[in-house]
Design an enzyme around this catalytic site. Structure first.
Site, PDB file in Angstrom:
ATOM      1  N   GLU A 122       0.833  -1.220   0.000  1.00  0.00           N
ATOM      2  CA  GLU A 122       0.000   0.000   0.000  1.00  0.00           C
ATOM      3  C   GLU A 122       0.863   1.264   0.000  1.00  0.00           C
ATOM      4  O   GLU A 122       0.827   2.072   0.927  1.00  0.00           O
ATOM      5  CB  GLU A 122      -0.945  -0.003   1.205  1.00  0.00           C
ATOM      6  CG  GLU A 122      -1.950  -1.143   1.154  1.00  0.00           C
ATOM      7  CD  GLU A 122      -3.046  -1.049   2.204  1.00  0.00           C
ATOM      8  OE1 GLU A 122      -2.818  -0.434   3.246  1.00  0.00           O
ATOM      9  OE2 GLU A 122      -4.131  -1.600   1.965  1.00  0.00           O
ATOM     10  N   GLU A 164      -5.399  -8.313  -0.954  1.00  0.00           N
ATOM     11  CA  GLU A 164      -6.085  -8.117   0.325  1.00  0.00           C
ATOM     12  C   GLU A 164      -7.542  -7.830   0.050  1.00  0.00           C
ATOM     13  O   GLU A 164      -7.866  -7.008  -0.803  1.00  0.00           O
ATOM     14  CB  GLU A 164      -5.514  -6.929   1.115  1.00  0.00           C
ATOM     15  CG  GLU A 164      -4.179  -7.163   1.735  1.00  0.00           C
ATOM     16  CD  GLU A 164      -3.716  -6.011   2.623  1.00  0.00           C
ATOM     17  OE1 GLU A 164      -4.571  -5.324   3.232  1.00  0.00           O
ATOM     18  OE2 GLU A 164      -2.493  -5.800   2.690  1.00  0.00           O
TER      19      GLU A 164
END
Ligand code: BGP
Length: 477
Positions: A180, A375
């Site tokens: 991320e 995810e």
């Protein structure tokens, strides 16, 4: 139409900082996550607003023990294998390998741990997918350099990568550079070890750090391709499409710009150059980046092979100050207003399965590279029944709907997706809140927010459901 592609990589994801524990064992150094406390100070620390580089007696630190996967990994990987995992995504803690972040020689015990973990995966025919950096900056480098705002971080990171590729390149094909990466803008300390000095221009600091991470990522990609010709290296985006709250052009423009803030990073990692609008935006914000000719070459030569992303929810934005008051609690770190059409999780993250398809299509339209959903999941409170069973039908429902949307993305829209690793396949510490009670797993871990519990593992109903999903290659959801 109802099946996923042959060789689709089904599995689950964790991150070292949220599951390993053993924070002082076998020569490990201190990482950012070790000093991020539980409780009301957590977010200010994550955001770089409250400086904490040491632990103190007034706080507790969930990462110190986490779910003690450092000592349970064989048992845990056996459970993943029982579900039929084809891939397991985990991260490597920088400070297990290089306790000070830039030591010349690696810590042999740290290497031995990951060697054993990888071997355990291989024993069960599980493909390892390694995140090199998942919310993890060595504290020693923050003290020495101030974290990623200093260019010297690049060499330290590249040195780490060289050690990892050299030691594990024979067994690991799939790598991600930074988890991320866009989180740097939203949780700068957790994301990139950034602390602001008094009077510092935050935009200047953030984009300088971003530039360094992007260069480090590009160098790692190039080196991976040279050292491991069969490797596949990806970037990783905290994704979730922004919807305009209304069709008012101001809302549409706001949504476009909110998306751009996040895509900025992937634009560089996938295309190898800064988008024009980003350069202009920095200019308007008074940000001066020293992008040299050499930097440009590095970025061009280090573009990623695939785009991985996390998806929990879509986001909604409005230019109207009245609507803005209805701030969404969802994923507290992103600016968003409540979308009236969607339900939300107990933590206020709005549930939007079709948003996964919207997001995946948008990303593919933008980059035309294979995708990997690394995810996705539902953080929820679970109840253990007297007979030890855990009936998490809400989690099954969430995952089923998202997998249907992903199946449509592949089969109807024709988008190449390499695999799917649901987040927190075993319960672990929440990154944003530090809680244990915000659970994502197919496997329950007996531990509460105060640290009580014997850490024993139990299978939830979703364990058997996911096992069947993998067995039927997604035909039975
Ligand atoms: C992502 C992170 C993960 C994970 C997940 C869930 O942002 O990459 O580390 O934690 O979100 O978030 P949370 O733990 O806050 O519920």
């Amino acid at each position: 139409m109802n099946r996923f592609p042959e060789n689709f990589l089904w599995g689950g994801a964790t991150a070292a900082n949220q599951c390993e524990g053993a924070w002082l064992e076998d020569g490990k150094g201190i990482s950012t996550v070790d000093v991020i406390p539980y409780g009301e100070d957590r977010m200010p620390v994550n955001r770089g607003q409250l400086k904490m580089l040491e632990c103190d007696d007034n706080h507790t630190y969930p990462a110190h023990e986490a779910i003690d996967m450092y000592h349970h990994y064989k048992e845990d990987i056996a459970l993943f294998a029982e579900m039929g995992f084809k891939v397991y995504r985990f991260s490597i803690l920088w400070t297990r390998i290089l306790p000070n972040g830039d030591d010349e020689k690696p810590n042999e015990k740290g290497l031995a741990f990951y060697r054993s973990l990888i071997d355990e995966c291989k024993k069960h025919n599980i493909e390892p997918l390694v995140t090199i950096n998942h919310f993890d900056t060595p504290i020693a480098l923050i003290k020495k350099y101030g974290g990623w705002k200093d260019k010297r971080m690049i060499d330290a990171f590249v040195h780490l990568c060289e050690i990892l590729f050299d030691n594990f390149g024979d067994s690991v094909k799939y790598w991600l550079t930074f988890n991320e990466i866009n989180m740097l803008l939203h949780m700068p300390f957790m994301g990139a070890g950034i602390l602001y000095e008094e009077g510092e221009n935050k935009d200047q600091v953030n984009y300088t750090a971003a530039h360094h991470e992007l260069l480090a990522s590009a160098k790692a990609v190039k080196m991976a391709h040279e050292m491991m010709p069969n490797s596949m290296v990806g970037c990783m985006l905290a994704a979730g499409q922004y919807y305009p709250y209304s069709c008012h052009p101001n809302d549409v423009w706001d949504a476009l710009n909110s998306d751009r803030d996040n895509y900025f990073f992937i634009d560089v990692q996938a295309r190898g150059e800064y988008p024009v609008w980003a350069l202009k935006q920095m200019e308007h914000k008074g940000v001066k980046l020293n992008i040299t000719e050499d930097d440009k070459k590095i970025l061009k030569e280090g573009t990623v092979d695939f785009i991985s992303f996390s998806y929990y929810c879509s986001r909604c934005t409005s230019a109207d100050p009245e609507i803005q008051k209805n701030n969404s609690r969802g994923n507290a770190v992103f600016k968003a207003v409540v979308n009236p059409y969607l339900k939300a999780s107990e933590w206020g993250w709005q549930i939007d399965p079709l948003g996964l398809r919207v997001t995946a299509n948008t990303i593919y339209d933008r980059y035309q590279k294979p995708l990997f959903v690394v995810e996705n999941g539902l953080g929820a409170v679970d109840k253990v029944e007297e007979d030890d069973s855990i009936h998490d039908s809400y989690r099954i429902e969430y995952l089923r709907e998202h997998l249907k949307a992903l199946r449509d993305t592949i089969n109807i829209d024709g988008i190449p997706v390499l695999g799917y690793t649901s987040w927190g396949c075993i319960d672990l510490v929440s990154a944003s809140t530090g809680e244990m009670k915000k659970r994502y797993g197919f496997i329950y871990v007996n531990k509460d927010d105060a640290g009580n519990g014997d850490l024993s593992r139990k299978k939830k109903d979703s364990f058997y459901w996911y096992q069947n999903v993998i067995k039927t290659n997604g035909e039975s959801l």
